[in-house]
Design a protein around this motif. Sequence first.
Motif, PDB file in Angstrom:
ATOM      1  N   LEU A   8      -2.144  -2.220  14.142  1.00 48.32           N
ATOM      2  CA  LEU A   8      -1.926  -2.661  12.741  1.00 48.32           C
ATOM      3  C   LEU A   8      -1.565  -1.237  12.027  1.00 48.32           C
ATOM      4  O   LEU A   8      -2.533  -0.556  12.254  1.00 48.32           O
ATOM      5  CB  LEU A   8      -2.979  -3.291  12.135  1.00 48.32           C
ATOM      6  N   ASP A   9      -0.540  -1.118  11.320  1.00 47.06           N
ATOM      7  CA  ASP A   9      -0.214  -0.012  10.719  1.00 47.06           C
ATOM      8  C   ASP A   9      -0.487  -0.286   9.337  1.00 47.06           C
ATOM      9  O   ASP A   9       0.092  -0.877   8.349  1.00 47.06           O
ATOM     10  CB  ASP A   9       1.479   0.218  10.551  1.00 47.06           C
ATOM     11  N   ALA A  10      -1.911   0.144   8.744  1.00 50.54           N
ATOM     12  CA  ALA A  10      -2.577   0.237   7.688  1.00 50.54           C
ATOM     13  C   ALA A  10      -2.355   1.045   6.722  1.00 50.54           C
ATOM     14  O   ALA A  10      -2.691   2.186   6.700  1.00 50.54           O
ATOM     15  CB  ALA A  10      -4.068  -0.208   7.920  1.00 50.54           C
ATOM     16  N   GLU A  11      -1.399   0.560   5.647  1.00 52.30           N
ATOM     17  CA  GLU A  11      -0.811   1.780   4.770  1.00 52.30           C
ATOM     18  C   GLU A  11      -0.946   1.542   3.308  1.00 52.30           C
ATOM     19  O   GLU A  11      -0.745   2.269   2.885  1.00 52.30           O
ATOM     20  CB  GLU A  11       0.424   1.976   5.316  1.00 52.30           C
ATOM     21  N   LEU A  12      -0.955   0.286   2.927  1.00 47.40           N
ATOM     22  CA  LEU A  12      -0.662   0.049   1.386  1.00 47.40           C
ATOM     23  C   LEU A  12       0.625   0.662   0.958  1.00 47.40           C
ATOM     24  O   LEU A  12       1.766   0.496   1.530  1.00 47.40           O
ATOM     25  CB  LEU A  12      -2.055   0.294   0.534  1.00 47.40           C
ATOM     26  N   SER A 109      -5.566   6.407  13.610  1.00 44.01           N
ATOM     27  CA  SER A 109      -4.869   7.140  12.625  1.00 44.01           C
ATOM     28  C   SER A 109      -3.469   6.560  12.327  1.00 44.01           C
ATOM     29  O   SER A 109      -2.700   6.368  13.276  1.00 44.01           O
ATOM     30  CB  SER A 109      -4.932   8.529  12.530  1.00 44.01           C
ATOM     31  N   HIS A 110      -2.745   6.474  11.201  1.00 42.46           N
ATOM     32  CA  HIS A 110      -1.338   6.233  10.829  1.00 42.46           C
ATOM     33  C   HIS A 110      -0.858   7.508  10.158  1.00 42.46           C
ATOM     34  O   HIS A 110      -0.097   7.312   9.006  1.00 42.46           O
ATOM     35  CB  HIS A 110      -1.210   4.945  10.211  1.00 42.46           C
ATOM     36  N   SER A 111      -1.437   8.788  10.418  1.00 39.17           N
ATOM     37  CA  SER A 111      -1.238  10.007   9.655  1.00 39.17           C
ATOM     38  C   SER A 111      -1.954  10.224   8.224  1.00 39.17           C
ATOM     39  O   SER A 111      -2.786   9.103   8.076  1.00 39.17           O
ATOM     40  CB  SER A 111       0.307  10.159   9.297  1.00 39.17           C
ATOM     41  N   SER A 113      -0.468  11.040   5.194  1.00 40.95           N
ATOM     42  CA  SER A 113       0.431  10.417   4.196  1.00 40.95           C
ATOM     43  C   SER A 113       1.788   9.804   4.564  1.00 40.95           C
ATOM     44  O   SER A 113       2.826   9.850   3.655  1.00 40.95           O
ATOM     45  CB  SER A 113       0.641  11.566   2.961  1.00 40.95           C
ATOM     46  N   HIS A 114       1.972   9.390   5.809  1.00 43.54           N
ATOM     47  CA  HIS A 114       2.829   8.684   6.151  1.00 43.54           C
ATOM     48  C   HIS A 114       4.232   9.399   6.536  1.00 43.54           C
ATOM     49  O   HIS A 114       5.278   8.967   5.936  1.00 43.54           O
ATOM     50  CB  HIS A 114       3.136   7.519   5.273  1.00 43.54           C
ATOM     51  N   VAL A 115       3.956  10.839   6.901  1.00 37.09           N
ATOM     52  CA  VAL A 115       5.160  11.777   7.202  1.00 37.09           C
ATOM     53  C   VAL A 115       5.680  11.145   8.575  1.00 37.09           C
ATOM     54  O   VAL A 115       5.216  10.795   9.594  1.00 37.09           O
ATOM     55  CB  VAL A 115       4.411  13.197   7.490  1.00 37.09           C
ATOM     56  N   TYR A 150       2.453   6.493  15.063  1.00 32.85           N
ATOM     57  CA  TYR A 150       3.586   7.176  14.019  1.00 32.85           C
ATOM     58  C   TYR A 150       4.147   6.256  12.960  1.00 32.85           C
ATOM     59  O   TYR A 150       4.547   5.314  13.362  1.00 32.85           O
ATOM     60  CB  TYR A 150       4.605   7.653  15.201  1.00 32.85           C
ATOM     61  N   PRO A 151       4.177   6.973  11.892  1.00 33.38           N
ATOM     62  CA  PRO A 151       4.947   6.352  11.002  1.00 33.38           C
ATOM     63  C   PRO A 151       6.333   5.733  11.197  1.00 33.38           C
ATOM     64  O   PRO A 151       7.095   6.739  11.934  1.00 33.38           O
ATOM     65  CB  PRO A 151       4.800   7.201   9.628  1.00 33.38           C
ATOM     66  N   ARG A 152       6.740   4.582  11.128  1.00 30.09           N
ATOM     67  CA  ARG A 152       8.004   3.979  11.461  1.00 30.09           C
ATOM     68  C   ARG A 152       8.209   4.300  12.881  1.00 30.09           C
ATOM     69  O   ARG A 152       9.416   4.362  13.235  1.00 30.09           O
ATOM     70  CB  ARG A 152       9.083   4.610  10.616  1.00 30.09           C
ATOM     71  N   ASN A 153       7.076   4.426  13.666  1.00 30.17           N
ATOM     72  CA  ASN A 153       7.621   4.745  15.110  1.00 30.17           C
ATOM     73  C   ASN A 153       8.431   5.825  15.473  1.00 30.17           C
ATOM     74  O   ASN A 153       8.986   5.920  16.698  1.00 30.17           O
ATOM     75  CB  ASN A 153       7.888   3.340  15.780  1.00 30.17           C
ATOM     76  N   LEU A 253       1.908  -5.221  13.893  1.00 27.30           N
ATOM     77  CA  LEU A 253       2.488  -5.430  12.512  1.00 27.30           C
ATOM     78  C   LEU A 253       2.007  -4.606  11.736  1.00 27.30           C
ATOM     79  O   LEU A 253       1.019  -3.858  11.700  1.00 27.30           O
ATOM     80  CB  LEU A 253       2.309  -6.933  12.390  1.00 27.30           C
ATOM     81  N   HIS A 254       2.478  -4.866  10.324  1.00 26.50           N
ATOM     82  CA  HIS A 254       1.663  -4.093   9.010  1.00 26.50           C
ATOM     83  C   HIS A 254       0.749  -5.475   8.420  1.00 26.50           C
ATOM     84  O   HIS A 254       1.316  -6.468   8.325  1.00 26.50           O
ATOM     85  CB  HIS A 254       2.562  -3.496   8.304  1.00 26.50           C
ATOM     86  N   PRO A 255      -0.162  -5.161   8.063  1.00 26.76           N
ATOM     87  CA  PRO A 255      -0.886  -6.044   7.127  1.00 26.76           C
ATOM     88  C   PRO A 255      -0.150  -6.467   6.063  1.00 26.76           C
ATOM     89  O   PRO A 255       0.172  -7.658   5.558  1.00 26.76           O
ATOM     90  CB  PRO A 255      -2.173  -5.164   6.505  1.00 26.76           C
TER      91      PRO A 255
HETATM   92 ZN   LIG Z   1       3.790   2.771   8.481  1.00 26.46          ZN
END
Ligand SMILES: [Zn+2]
Length: 317
Positions: A8-12, A109-111, A113-115, A150-153, A253-255
């Motif tokens: 899960l890519d948890a990012e709000l 971790s998903h980074s 700040s989503h760089v 990775y943000p956006r893979n 997926l993303h929440p």
């Molecule tokens: Zn993301």
Amino acid sequence: MGSVVISLDAELGWGFHDLDSPPSARVEAGRRGWVALLELCAEYDVPATWAVVGHLMLEGCDGRHADHPAPEGWFARERGEWADREDLRFCPDLVRAILDSDVDHEFASHSYSHVLFGRPETDRELAAAELERSLELAEEWNQTVDSFIYPRNDVGHRDVLAEYGVGAYRGRSPTHDGVRGLFDSTLRDRSMIVEPLVDEYGLVNVPASLFLFGFEGPARTVAESVWSDPMVVLARRGIDEAVAADGVFHMWLHPNNLTRGRDDERMRAILSYLDERRSETELTVETMADVARRTNTVDGIDGTASGIDSRATARQP
Ligand SMILES: [Zn+2]
Ligand SMILES: [Zn+2]
């Protein structure tokens, strides 16, 4: 017998802060989707790898991050449009809920700040800073980071992950997301089972099999009236493939993909089927860290094992 992984890519808001016009339904669904997924995972006792954007773990910030080597304007939305939207920028409460869950979720971790790591403008210094800040926050929370999404893979700077002690990442799916992926999978009868591989940096690549919300919009509405929910059909097939073969069926997926009730119902249908098949067979549900551990054990970590390859492969039926 294979296994099933859910990541899960948890990012709000962080999944969208660099976009000119963020999709408001997705942005506003971040919190509800997060809670809904936690509840569904608890109901069916399914552990997932929750890759969290580090900034969400802060209680507050100055909106500038002057010591972070991000490009000019990277945090501009925090100071502008989202200055009064702390609910999109921070969520220590929701991160705590993952850690407090009775289910043995993996914190990942998903980074920070989503760089986007694969972009040429993301230099090594920025990639390292994103890792370093994420790891510092994890440590403050008494967590380790074994897996990175990775943000956006957008895979890049894998050497930096290795340097910071991360053990695994989610590689790209060998099948296409969305309508084309559906076409590949159903009409060409291509397997969705993936094989984790140790790359040249010693990282375990746990490739994605299926993005569970890659088939949306008008196409979904039309298809749903004909075949029921095509993504549920595909996910069930992937789960069955994991029962029948070695390897991993890796859904993600993303929440914030859970924008409304029928999205929750899609996830309920998938998780309840997974739970059912797990109880009838030897099928297991693993986190990315679980997969990385056993892959390293099987392949050895001396870099000489036969499984070493930087490319993700799909096993053909
Ligand atoms: Zn993301
Ligand atoms: Zn900030």
